[in-house]
Design an enzyme around this catalytic site. Structure first.
Site, PDB file in Angstrom:
ATOM      1  N   ARG A  79       0.791  -1.348  -0.056  1.00 42.38           N
ATOM      2  CA  ARG A  79      -0.063   0.037  -0.060  1.00 42.38           C
ATOM      3  C   ARG A  79       0.993   1.282  -0.178  1.00 42.38           C
ATOM      4  O   ARG A  79       1.339   1.431   0.920  1.00 42.38           O
ATOM      5  CB  ARG A  79      -1.042  -0.018   1.065  1.00 42.38           C
ATOM      6  CG  ARG A  79      -1.630   1.316   1.363  1.00 42.38           C
ATOM      7  CD  ARG A  79      -2.936   1.418   2.174  1.00 42.38           C
ATOM      8  NE  ARG A  79      -2.433   1.383   3.541  1.00 42.38           N
ATOM      9  CZ  ARG A  79      -3.360   1.566   4.556  1.00 42.38           C
ATOM     10  NH1 ARG A  79      -4.769   1.901   4.220  1.00 42.38           N
ATOM     11  NH2 ARG A  79      -3.139   1.566   5.935  1.00 42.38           N
TER      12      ARG A  79
ATOM     13  N   ASP B 286      -3.681   3.850  14.280  1.00 42.31           N
ATOM     14  CA  ASP B 286      -2.815   4.551  13.094  1.00 42.31           C
ATOM     15  C   ASP B 286      -3.107   5.804  12.883  1.00 42.31           C
ATOM     16  O   ASP B 286      -3.882   6.546  13.420  1.00 42.31           O
ATOM     17  CB  ASP B 286      -2.748   3.792  11.801  1.00 42.31           C
ATOM     18  CG  ASP B 286      -4.053   3.528  11.140  1.00 42.31           C
ATOM     19  OD1 ASP B 286      -5.112   4.364  11.445  1.00 42.31           O
ATOM     20  OD2 ASP B 286      -4.151   2.488  10.442  1.00 42.31           O
TER      21      ASP B 286
END
Length: 554
Positions: free
Chosen positions: A174, A459
């Site tokens: 990603r 995150d």
């Protein structure tokens, strides 16, 4: 114009295709070992990356400006609708995406972690079907960490095989989103695109090796918003393949459906990527963040505490139904969203409760028609797998029919309907959002990409959602469940309490103050930043430049 020709100032490339090998050359061995991306690519590849940046920069900037224009239009009262321009494509029931590679046909559990040596080791031993090596919300984008991440990815790529092996995850990467810059790599005195830099570096270092091993380079596209952006990605990936001498179309992609606009254009996005796309994944909390960015200034769109509503609420259920519908209709894998829970340590009641919550969430997704789901912690891989295996077993035994290939349009009204949301904004919600955001930002500036806080994996996406909720409650002067009205004075008092608590726990005072400044400015702004990540990145660069402590730049 051929389908894979770049519209933005196409130029011919003077270099020959690169041979399909990954043995390091003498030039590569003598490069600076902590510079990103220059320490990872030889001069020929660096020149190719500069060429690509110049070719794509104008169109990419126009796409980002189009995002801003649309945002302004929505703030002025317009509504998002399914575009009429590509209606003929959506009405055509015949087309399907290109068949999936063998190692991307079975994706019950995908484990997403930062691309670090420690996390790679855990991921490869986790039993997941896919490891998503993250360079985005879970990784702090210092030069050293990005450099190390690409080295780890290359090490894993050399061991991959195109034959699906039980217990051996398929590698996917990603990159960062289209809206972000890579300040460590300048082209014509301007930062290069972070998405372009991350993806090109991965393909340059690993594409040929993965091809030779019978698999291929697989990429997860984050924060995609429109079919025009999908078209940019398709043509840009084709140009990368051309520059690197890779077979056309070898780079396969999955798309994280994380933005409100993307759902309205989902079928068009799939059509633009039909030769590459293999999966659509539900990025649930990023999607809620996008909803707040889109509608946050509207008084009828004030959301309660994030833990007060579930995926069964109307606007989120409509969102997940849209993903499954498009995937079933067009032959794409539907991947459920991660539940941000952590489980580890001795098996006690809290771990048991975490497992039960994950099982319920994945059982819901299996029943809705998702093919698999994300997890963020290796210990949850078998827990998430069980409901999908049980569903598939019942299908094989004939107890469950195969899902029908659905038709029908997305209901735009249902996608933005939050009128029936249960719960309310609370003092506890404010305090929890402040505490997790400050804790995370302070750690992020010190190099920590993920943290586990109160049993949740946090995150940067968590911070984005938290600060937008706090901004919305402050902007509307929301009355909290306990009685007080959200105000700047109340916010500052609670912020001071949380800062005192974090200060007592230790840590660097300069990083804590940077975190406080970043968070507070984003909450009290008349118009909040679209992504706090951009301001945080600038702060990170200032820390990196001072070199004040290895922990901050490692």
């Amino acid at each position: 114009m051929p389908r894979h020709t770049l519209a933005a100032n196409p130029v011919s490339h003077p270099h020959a295709p690169y041979p399909h090998h990954t043995r390091r050359t003498q030039d590569e061995d003598t490069m600076d070992q902590d510079q990103y991306p220059t320490g990872l690519l030889d001069e020929t590849r660096l020149q190719a990356l500069r060429t690509l940046e110049r070719e794509t920069r104008t169109e990419l900037h126009a796409l980002i400006e189009a995002r801003k224009d649309l945002s302004r239009t929505i703030r002025e009262g317009a509504e998002l609708e399914v575009p009429a321009a590509a209606r003929h494509t959506r009405d055509d029931d015949a087309w399907r995406v290109r068949p999936h590679p063998a190692d991307l046909t079975y994706r019950l559990v995908e484990l997403a972690t930062p691309a670090t040596p420690e996390h790679a080791k855990g991921a490869l031993a986790s039993g997941a079907d896919v490891w998503v090596a993250d360079l985005e919300d879970m990784l702090v984008p210092t030069q050293a960490r990005l450099f190390a991440a690409q080295r780890v990815i290359q090490e894993v790529a050399t061991t991959r095989s195109g034959d699906p092996e039980p217990g051996v995850p398929t590698l996917m990467v990603r990159p960062r989103g289209l809206h972000l810059d890579e300040a460590h790599f300048l082209v014509d005195d301007a930062p290069a695109s972070a998405a372009l830099t991350d993806t090109f570096t991965f393909l340059a270092r690993c594409g040929a090796t993965l091809q030779d091993n019978g698999t291929g380079p697989y990429v997860y596209l984050p924060k995609l918003e429109t079919a025009a952006e999908a078209r940019w990605w398709d043509r840009t990936l084709a140009r990368m393949e051309e520059l690197l001498g890779l077979p056309q179309g070898c780079t396969r992609v999955s798309v994280l459906v994380e933005t409100v606009q993307a759902v309205y254009e989902l079928e068009d996005i799939v059509h633009e990527l039909r030769e590459r796309v293999t999966g659509l994944a539900a990025g649930r909390w990023d999607y809620v963040f996008s909803h707040l960015r889109t509608y946050g200034a509207r008084p009828d769109h004030v959301l309660p505490d994030r833990d007060a509503f579930t995926m069964n609420t109307r606007f989120l259920r409509t969102y997940s139904d849209a993903i499954v519908r498009v995937c079933r209709r067009r032959g794409v894998q539907a991947i459920g969203g991660p539940i941000a829970l952590a489980a580890g340590g001795p098996f006690d009641e809290s771990v048991s409760m975490t497992h039960a919550r994950v099982h319920r969430d994945k059982a819901r997704e299996a029943a809705e028609g998702f093919d698999g789901a994300w997890v963020l912690h290796p210990a949850l891989v078998p827990v998430a797998r069980a409901p999908f295996e049980e569903r598939d077993r019942h299908r094989e035994e004939g107890d469950l029919p195969e899902p029908a290939r659905p038709s029908g349009a997305i209901d735009p009204g249902a996608l933005r309907d939050v009128s029936s949301l249960a719960g309310s904004a609370t003092l506890t919600g404010v305090r929890t959002a402040l505490r997790s955001s400050l804790t995370y930002l302070t750690g992020w500036l010190a190099g920590e990409g993920t943290i586990t806080l109160a049993g949740h994996v946090e995150d940067f996406g968590t911070v984005e959602l938290n600060r937008m909720q706090l901004w919305q409650w402050l902007f509307h002067g929301t009355r909290l469940a306990e009685g007080p009205t959200m105000s700047e004075r109340l916010l500052d008092r609670m912020l001071e309490d949380e800062v005192s608590l974090l200060r007592r726990r230790g840590g660097r005072e300069d990083l804590l103050q940077l975190a406080v400044t970043l968070l507070r400015e984003s909450m009290v702004a008349e118009e909040p930043p679209a992504f706090l990540y951009q301001q945080a990145y600038e702060a990170l660069l200032s820390v990196e430049r001072t070199g004040d402590g290895d922990a901050a730049v490692a």
